[in-house]
Design a protein around this motif. Sequence first.
Motif, PDB file in Angstrom:
ATOM      1  N   SER A   1       0.835  -1.195   0.000  1.00  0.00           N
ATOM      2  CA  SER A   1       0.000   0.000   0.000  1.00  0.00           C
ATOM      3  C   SER A   1       0.868   1.243   0.000  1.00  0.00           C
ATOM      4  O   SER A   1       2.064   1.185   0.274  1.00  0.00           O
ATOM      5  CB  SER A   1      -0.927   0.019   1.229  1.00  0.00           C
ATOM      6  OG  SER A   1      -0.168   0.090   2.424  1.00  0.00           O
TER       7      SER A   1
ATOM      8  N   GLN B   1      -6.403  -5.942  -7.546  1.00  0.00           N
ATOM      9  CA  GLN B   1      -7.508  -5.044  -7.212  1.00  0.00           C
ATOM     10  C   GLN B   1      -6.987  -3.923  -6.332  1.00  0.00           C
ATOM     11  O   GLN B   1      -6.236  -4.162  -5.387  1.00  0.00           O
ATOM     12  CB  GLN B   1      -8.613  -5.802  -6.491  1.00  0.00           C
ATOM     13  CG  GLN B   1      -9.759  -4.911  -5.994  1.00  0.00           C
ATOM     14  CD  GLN B   1     -10.839  -5.702  -5.304  1.00  0.00           C
ATOM     15  OE1 GLN B   1     -11.588  -6.440  -5.941  1.00  0.00           O
ATOM     16  NE2 GLN B   1     -10.938  -5.571  -3.989  1.00  0.00           N
ATOM     17  N   GLU B   2      -7.385  -2.691  -6.659  1.00  0.00           N
ATOM     18  CA  GLU B   2      -6.981  -1.532  -5.870  1.00  0.00           C
ATOM     19  C   GLU B   2      -8.142  -1.096  -4.977  1.00  0.00           C
ATOM     20  O   GLU B   2      -9.260  -0.885  -5.439  1.00  0.00           O
ATOM     21  CB  GLU B   2      -6.588  -0.368  -6.786  1.00  0.00           C
ATOM     22  CG  GLU B   2      -6.187   0.897  -6.033  1.00  0.00           C
ATOM     23  CD  GLU B   2      -5.907   2.064  -6.965  1.00  0.00           C
ATOM     24  OE1 GLU B   2      -4.727   2.396  -7.152  1.00  0.00           O
ATOM     25  OE2 GLU B   2      -6.890   2.627  -7.502  1.00  0.00           O
ATOM     26  N   ASP B   3      -7.867  -0.962  -3.691  1.00  0.00           N
ATOM     27  CA  ASP B   3      -8.836  -0.417  -2.740  1.00  0.00           C
ATOM     28  C   ASP B   3      -8.273   0.885  -2.172  1.00  0.00           C
ATOM     29  O   ASP B   3      -7.057   1.018  -2.010  1.00  0.00           O
ATOM     30  CB  ASP B   3      -9.095  -1.404  -1.599  1.00  0.00           C
ATOM     31  CG  ASP B   3      -9.709  -2.700  -2.100  1.00  0.00           C
ATOM     32  OD1 ASP B   3     -10.603  -2.635  -2.953  1.00  0.00           O
ATOM     33  OD2 ASP B   3      -9.271  -3.778  -1.644  1.00  0.00           O
ATOM     34  N   LYS B   4      -9.153   1.823  -1.883  1.00  0.00           N
ATOM     35  CA  LYS B   4      -8.682   3.076  -1.303  1.00  0.00           C
ATOM     36  C   LYS B   4      -9.551   3.494  -0.132  1.00  0.00           C
ATOM     37  O   LYS B   4     -10.756   3.240  -0.106  1.00  0.00           O
ATOM     38  CB  LYS B   4      -8.617   4.189  -2.349  1.00  0.00           C
ATOM     39  CG  LYS B   4      -9.947   4.669  -2.883  1.00  0.00           C
ATOM     40  CD  LYS B   4      -9.717   5.826  -3.846  1.00  0.00           C
ATOM     41  CE  LYS B   4     -11.046   6.391  -4.368  1.00  0.00           C
ATOM     42  NZ  LYS B   4     -10.825   7.543  -5.271  1.00  0.00           N
ATOM     43  N   GLN B   5      -8.921   4.103   0.818  1.00  0.00           N
ATOM     44  CA  GLN B   5      -9.607   4.593   2.015  1.00  0.00           C
ATOM     45  C   GLN B   5      -9.108   6.001   2.286  1.00  0.00           C
ATOM     46  O   GLN B   5      -7.894   6.232   2.366  1.00  0.00           O
ATOM     47  CB  GLN B   5      -9.318   3.680   3.204  1.00  0.00           C
ATOM     48  CG  GLN B   5     -10.087   4.051   4.458  1.00  0.00           C
ATOM     49  CD  GLN B   5      -9.871   3.056   5.587  1.00  0.00           C
ATOM     50  OE1 GLN B   5      -8.989   2.208   5.494  1.00  0.00           O
ATOM     51  NE2 GLN B   5     -10.657   3.166   6.638  1.00  0.00           N
TER      52      GLN B   5
ATOM     53  N   ASN C   1     -10.291  -5.393 -13.967  1.00  0.00           N
ATOM     54  CA  ASN C   1      -9.775  -4.222 -13.282  1.00  0.00           C
ATOM     55  C   ASN C   1      -8.690  -3.591 -14.155  1.00  0.00           C
ATOM     56  O   ASN C   1      -7.645  -4.204 -14.385  1.00  0.00           O
ATOM     57  CB  ASN C   1      -9.190  -4.618 -11.920  1.00  0.00           C
ATOM     58  CG  ASN C   1     -10.237  -5.161 -10.971  1.00  0.00           C
ATOM     59  OD1 ASN C   1     -11.367  -4.699 -10.965  1.00  0.00           O
ATOM     60  ND2 ASN C   1      -9.865  -6.156 -10.178  1.00  0.00           N
TER      61      ASN C   1
ATOM     62  N   TYR D   1      -3.958   3.779  -0.649  1.00  0.00           N
ATOM     63  CA  TYR D   1      -4.255   2.822  -1.709  1.00  0.00           C
ATOM     64  C   TYR D   1      -3.604   1.494  -1.345  1.00  0.00           C
ATOM     65  O   TYR D   1      -2.402   1.445  -1.072  1.00  0.00           O
ATOM     66  CB  TYR D   1      -3.717   3.310  -3.053  1.00  0.00           C
ATOM     67  CG  TYR D   1      -4.332   4.607  -3.531  1.00  0.00           C
ATOM     68  CD1 TYR D   1      -5.463   4.604  -4.351  1.00  0.00           C
ATOM     69  CD2 TYR D   1      -3.786   5.841  -3.169  1.00  0.00           C
ATOM     70  CE1 TYR D   1      -6.031   5.795  -4.788  1.00  0.00           C
ATOM     71  CE2 TYR D   1      -4.344   7.025  -3.607  1.00  0.00           C
ATOM     72  CZ  TYR D   1      -5.465   6.996  -4.412  1.00  0.00           C
ATOM     73  OH  TYR D   1      -6.032   8.180  -4.848  1.00  0.00           O
ATOM     74  N   SER D   2      -4.403   0.426  -1.325  1.00  0.00           N
ATOM     75  CA  SER D   2      -3.877  -0.900  -1.017  1.00  0.00           C
ATOM     76  C   SER D   2      -4.172  -1.836  -2.185  1.00  0.00           C
ATOM     77  O   SER D   2      -5.145  -1.642  -2.922  1.00  0.00           O
ATOM     78  CB  SER D   2      -4.484  -1.446   0.276  1.00  0.00           C
ATOM     79  OG  SER D   2      -5.888  -1.495   0.191  1.00  0.00           O
ATOM     80  N   TYR D   3      -3.344  -2.854  -2.340  1.00  0.00           N
ATOM     81  CA  TYR D   3      -3.444  -3.747  -3.491  1.00  0.00           C
ATOM     82  C   TYR D   3      -3.451  -5.199  -3.031  1.00  0.00           C
ATOM     83  O   TYR D   3      -2.687  -5.583  -2.144  1.00  0.00           O
ATOM     84  CB  TYR D   3      -2.280  -3.499  -4.455  1.00  0.00           C
ATOM     85  CG  TYR D   3      -2.243  -2.079  -4.966  1.00  0.00           C
ATOM     86  CD1 TYR D   3      -2.930  -1.707  -6.116  1.00  0.00           C
ATOM     87  CD2 TYR D   3      -1.567  -1.080  -4.257  1.00  0.00           C
ATOM     88  CE1 TYR D   3      -2.925  -0.394  -6.564  1.00  0.00           C
ATOM     89  CE2 TYR D   3      -1.555   0.234  -4.700  1.00  0.00           C
ATOM     90  CZ  TYR D   3      -2.240   0.567  -5.849  1.00  0.00           C
ATOM     91  OH  TYR D   3      -2.240   1.874  -6.287  1.00  0.00           O
TER      92      TYR D   3
END
Length: 390
Positions: free
Chosen positions: A3, A112-116, A144, A133-135
């Motif tokens: 991340s 997959q990219e997630d963001k918070q 994706n 951003y975490s992967y």
Amino acid sequence: MDSHTVVTRESWFSRLGDAFKGIVVGLLFVIGGIVLLWWDEGRAITTARGLTEGAGLVISVAADRVEPANEGKLAHVSGLAQTAVQLKDPDFPYMAVKALALRRTVEMYQWQEDKQTKESKKAGGSVVKETTYSYKKVWSSKLNNSANFSQPGGHANPGNIPYTALDLKAKDARLGAFRLPSSMLDLPLNETLRVPENAAMSGNQRSAQGGIYIGKNPDAPEVGDVRMLYSYAPEQDISVVARQQGDSFGPFSVSGGQRSIQMLRPGLYDAAGMFSAAQSDNNVLTWLLRLGGLVALFAGFFLILRPLAVVGDLLPLLGSILGAGAGLAALVLSLVCGLCVIALAWLFFRPVLGVILFVCAAALMVGAKMLLGKRRPQGAAAVTPPAPSK
């Protein structure tokens, strides 16, 4: 952990400009919510009346023969739906089954990219945003696009999924002497089709979890590996209510042509049971669409009122108070507006219920006004000046 964090700062003027732009979006949400609620009420009432009309016209007929005298009538038929031909995956012919419907689901192993995002308000109205951003690698049926990742390096995905989802329906299905249109075969796919032991698999195809795996090792998947699973609707008892059309079925017009009836359900139901289930489905859909309309109204009114909260953010505490007030006002406005729209729609079909809804909306407005009145500070009461001395 794979991340990284990006810190950005947005000025008060920039936030205020975005908030005013959001007013236009908010107006569109409000208009969309009103249109959705109005259309839903008309649809629900017309559908209910059409089903009531159909329940009074339907006739139950035997499945083992086609009576020409019933041509064009609304017929109820129950029995075993069968097919003589296998459904076969054109890409993998060894995946075949005698069934009414067959579905192939496809997933690819990919990044997959997630963001918070965390926001902190500062004096003066600016906001500091920390976006992490975490992967991770996941199985997904949707591609994706790694080119849009915040950090595409080291997280590259293939440009496409080599196979797509597939739905097949039997074209020769029959219910006794009647042919079943494939368009009606929307049945639960509750059976699993597994790769046969003697399947002629080639290249890097393998059997895994009952489906097809394309890759080196199903126990250690790599980005780009693909897996496919199959489910099907077997031959089964069904019930149909539709217009008898030759030796098949078609839609039956009701409510002066505004609605049509063409129903198929798994299981053996009498005509009354079919219409009762359809009325229940109509009620569920109506409430779901009502909820969607109210959510759209709330989002729209909140976006319209949001500039007040942004202006108040010059002092963070004041902005929080105004933001909560905007949310409460948006909730009240969405409920009042939604009830009024529903009531107006019902006035065309159900005048008594429409009047009741108008009364509820008025009571809600009066209650909100009284609640706000109680929150006035005591010091705001008017002071009676002393009488002048004689």
